[in-house]
Design a protein around this motif. Structure first.
Motif, PDB file in Angstrom:
ATOM      1  N   ALA A  34       0.841  -1.199   0.000  1.00 58.70           N
ATOM      2  CA  ALA A  34       0.000   0.000   0.000  1.00 58.70           C
ATOM      3  C   ALA A  34       0.877   1.249   0.000  1.00 58.70           C
ATOM      4  CB  ALA A  34      -0.931  -0.009   1.219  1.00 58.70           C
ATOM      5  N   ASP A  35       1.998   1.188   0.694  1.00 60.51           N
ATOM      6  CA  ASP A  35       2.971   2.286   0.697  1.00 60.51           C
ATOM      7  C   ASP A  35       3.492   2.523  -0.720  1.00 60.51           C
ATOM      8  OD1 ASP A  35       4.868   4.179   1.543  1.00 60.51           O
ATOM      9  OD2 ASP A  35       6.331   2.650   2.090  1.00 60.51           O
ATOM     10  N   ASP A  36       3.857   1.449  -1.410  1.00 62.85           N
ATOM     11  CA  ASP A  36       4.334   1.581  -2.790  1.00 62.85           C
ATOM     12  C   ASP A  36       3.268   2.194  -3.693  1.00 62.85           C
ATOM     13  OD1 ASP A  36       6.769   0.474  -2.141  1.00 62.85           O
ATOM     14  OD2 ASP A  36       6.302  -1.517  -2.907  1.00 62.85           O
ATOM     15  N   ILE A  37       2.051   1.698  -3.579  1.00 62.60           N
ATOM     16  CA  ILE A  37       0.968   2.199  -4.422  1.00 62.60           C
ATOM     17  C   ILE A  37       0.742   3.688  -4.176  1.00 62.60           C
ATOM     18  CG2 ILE A  37      -1.526   2.079  -4.856  1.00 62.60           C
ATOM     19  CD1 ILE A  37      -1.336  -0.944  -4.230  1.00 62.60           C
ATOM     20  N   ALA A  38       0.763   4.086  -2.909  1.00 58.13           N
ATOM     21  CA  ALA A  38       0.508   5.483  -2.565  1.00 58.13           C
ATOM     22  C   ALA A  38       1.588   6.399  -3.126  1.00 58.13           C
ATOM     23  CB  ALA A  38       0.403   5.639  -1.047  1.00 58.13           C
ATOM     24  N   LEU A  41      -6.207   0.515 -10.388  1.00 57.37           N
ATOM     25  CA  LEU A  41      -5.671  -0.586 -11.195  1.00 57.37           C
ATOM     26  C   LEU A  41      -4.694  -1.430 -10.370  1.00 57.37           C
ATOM     27  CD1 LEU A  41      -5.935  -1.385 -14.267  1.00 57.37           C
ATOM     28  CD2 LEU A  41      -3.738  -0.238 -14.593  1.00 57.37           C
ATOM     29  N   MET A  42      -3.821  -0.767  -9.628  1.00 55.23           N
ATOM     30  CA  MET A  42      -2.816  -1.482  -8.838  1.00 55.23           C
ATOM     31  C   MET A  42      -3.452  -2.195  -7.644  1.00 55.23           C
ATOM     32  SD  MET A  42       0.303   1.323  -9.007  1.00 55.23           S
ATOM     33  CE  MET A  42       1.587   0.249  -8.375  1.00 55.23           C
ATOM     34  N   LEU A  52      -3.369  -6.238  -7.050  1.00 49.94           N
ATOM     35  CA  LEU A  52      -2.784  -6.781  -5.827  1.00 49.94           C
ATOM     36  C   LEU A  52      -3.761  -7.696  -5.104  1.00 49.94           C
ATOM     37  CD1 LEU A  52      -0.641  -6.919  -3.609  1.00 49.94           C
ATOM     38  CD2 LEU A  52      -1.508  -4.749  -2.720  1.00 49.94           C
ATOM     39  N   ILE A  53      -5.014  -7.282  -5.009  1.00 45.81           N
ATOM     40  CA  ILE A  53      -6.021  -8.112  -4.345  1.00 45.81           C
ATOM     41  C   ILE A  53      -6.173  -9.448  -5.064  1.00 45.81           C
ATOM     42  CG2 ILE A  53      -8.499  -8.310  -3.854  1.00 45.81           C
ATOM     43  CD1 ILE A  53      -8.473  -5.252  -3.364  1.00 45.81           C
ATOM     44  N   ALA A  55       1.626 -11.571  -0.376  1.00 42.85           N
ATOM     45  CA  ALA A  55       1.030 -10.382  -0.997  1.00 42.85           C
ATOM     46  C   ALA A  55       1.937  -9.929  -2.133  1.00 42.85           C
ATOM     47  CB  ALA A  55       0.863  -9.268   0.024  1.00 42.85           C
ATOM     48  N   ALA A  56       1.377  -9.784  -3.321  1.00 42.13           N
ATOM     49  CA  ALA A  56       2.212  -9.427  -4.469  1.00 42.13           C
ATOM     50  C   ALA A  56       1.352  -8.937  -5.619  1.00 42.13           C
ATOM     51  CB  ALA A  56       3.039 -10.635  -4.924  1.00 42.13           C
ATOM     52  N   PHE A  57       1.982  -8.182  -6.514  1.00 44.48           N
ATOM     53  CA  PHE A  57       1.362  -7.840  -7.787  1.00 44.48           C
ATOM     54  C   PHE A  57       1.518  -9.016  -8.750  1.00 44.48           C
ATOM     55  CE2 PHE A  57       2.891  -3.519  -6.398  1.00 44.48           C
ATOM     56  CZ  PHE A  57       1.631  -2.972  -6.173  1.00 44.48           C
TER      57      PHE A  57
END
Length: 385
Positions: free
Chosen positions: A194-198, A254-255, A259-260, A284-286
């Motif tokens: 979530a940090d990366d996405i933000a 999208l990300m 991820l989900i 947890a991963a893309f």
């Protein structure tokens, strides 16, 4: 519904310092208490004036560590809810993950790491644990905020299992073992992504606003260009500024969805949080495609924003200011605040680490004011927006 692989506050491994239940205040779970302790902490409030991308920005619309942490928490909760994880633990991890950053972000960290080179260096992630477990101490019964084991291990493993353990984390782990060689809970893994996405996407927003990024350059990334073309088709008459903000939202969505979906597949059949920790790889991963897109986006942001010539110049000035503060306090500790003077250890490496603790707790503006007080002039070159 709580997933089988989620952390359960009722099954928490507890806290470093046992607490009498009679002292519990309100009907909250252990992880809700963690979140509230973070939010009520002085260290969390200081994030309001700590660098995210731009040092001490004059503009009110740019993100700082506090607003970034709040945005990470919102993204983290959405993902946690979709996967059946503990939302409170995920939120608490998201809110606390940047508490260890010194003033001026990574530039300040580099200066402190160099200053402490003979004494073990400085690492913002380890310092986060040091703040929460030892330095921020509002309670009469014990040091630190006394957070749950699950909270502390999640912060310690923000970037996955810890190979080389910094001195601060090693000391804390010796006092309260956190199983550093294993993966963290799924809540902690989600918080990290979530940090990366933000910051991947919100830093685009700030970079465009500041004029450090150009839309045409951003659209050389084909996956971003695809989103932009879809927005142009959907909102042909909308103002450019609104469409740019739509682009950021679209990228985040999208990300998050990717991820989900990927994490749900990887976690399928897992029967406990312990199984997640012992999996030997990230749960947890893309997806492969999104992971590659995210890598390319990061590379773009480093080349065009984080390593922009103006940013590098500001970072160099910030490193110099931090180094000069350390040098001044090391030479004359009487320059520090009274409470920090009084508790200054007499021996090394504790003495130098104590000085670094003092500086690391500063906000950007406090560090600028402290430097001006010591050297008789306000340092220049620390603002570029």
């Amino acid at each position: 519904m709580r997933a089988a692989f989620a952390c359960d506050p009722a099954q928490s491994r507890g806290r470093e310092f046992p607490v009498e239940q009679s002292l519990a205040r309100g009907p909250r779970s252990a992880f809700q208490r963690d979140r509230d302790r973070v939010v009520h902490s002085i260290a969390f409030r200081r994030l309001r004036h700590k660098t995210q991308v731009f040092v001490a920005p004059d503009g009110d619309h740019y993100r700082v560590r506090l607003t970034h942490s709040l945005e990470v928490a919102q993204i983290g909760r959405v993902i946690a809810r979709a996967l059946g994880l503990d939302e409170d633990l995920t939120e608490a991890l998201c809110l606390a993950h940047d508490i260890g950053h010194p003033p001026f972000g990574h530039a300040g960290e580099e200066a402190l790491d160099h200053a402490l080179e003979r004494f073990g260096g400085f690492d913002h992630n380890a310092h986060c644990l040091r703040v929460l477990m030892r330095l921020e101490s509002p309670y009469c019964e014990h040091e630190g905020l006394n957070l749950t084991w699950e909270m502390l291990e999640g912060l310690a493993k923000h970037n996955g299992p810890v190979g080389v353990v910094p001195w601060a984390l090693a000391e804390l782990d010796a006092a309260y073992p956190l199983e550093l060689t294993q993966w963290g809970s799924l809540e902690s893994q989600v918080a990290a992504l979530a940090d990366d996405i933000a910051y991947d996407n919100h830093d685009i927003d700030d970079g465009l606003r500041a004029g450090f990024l150009e839309l045409d350059e951003l659209l050389t990334l084909d996956f971003v260009a695809d989103q932009w073309r879809a927005i142009e088709r959907k909102f042909p008459g909308a103002p450019q500024e609104r469409r740019l903000r739509e682009l950021v939202r679209s990228q985040i969505g999208l990300m998050v969805n990717d991820l989900i979906g990927e994490t749900a597949v990887r976690a399928k059949g897992m029967a406990s949080a312990a199984e997640v920790r012992g999996a030997g790889q990230a749960t947890a991963a893309f997806s492969t495609g999104m992971a590659e897109n995210e890598r390319r986006l990061k590379a773009f942001m480093y080349a065009r924003l984080y390593h922009h010539p103006q940013q590098l110049h500001t970072a160099e000035r910030a490193r110099a200011v931090t180094a000069e503060l350390y040098a001044a306090y090391a030479q004359d500790p009487a320059l520090m605040d009274a409470g920090w003077q009084a508790s200054l250890p007499g021996q090394e490496p504790q003495r130098s680490r104590h000085i670094a603790d003092f500086i690391a707790g500063m906000t950007d503006r406090y560090a600028i004011a402290a430097h001006a007080k010591i050297y008789g002039r306000t340092p220049e070159g620390l603002r570029n927006v």
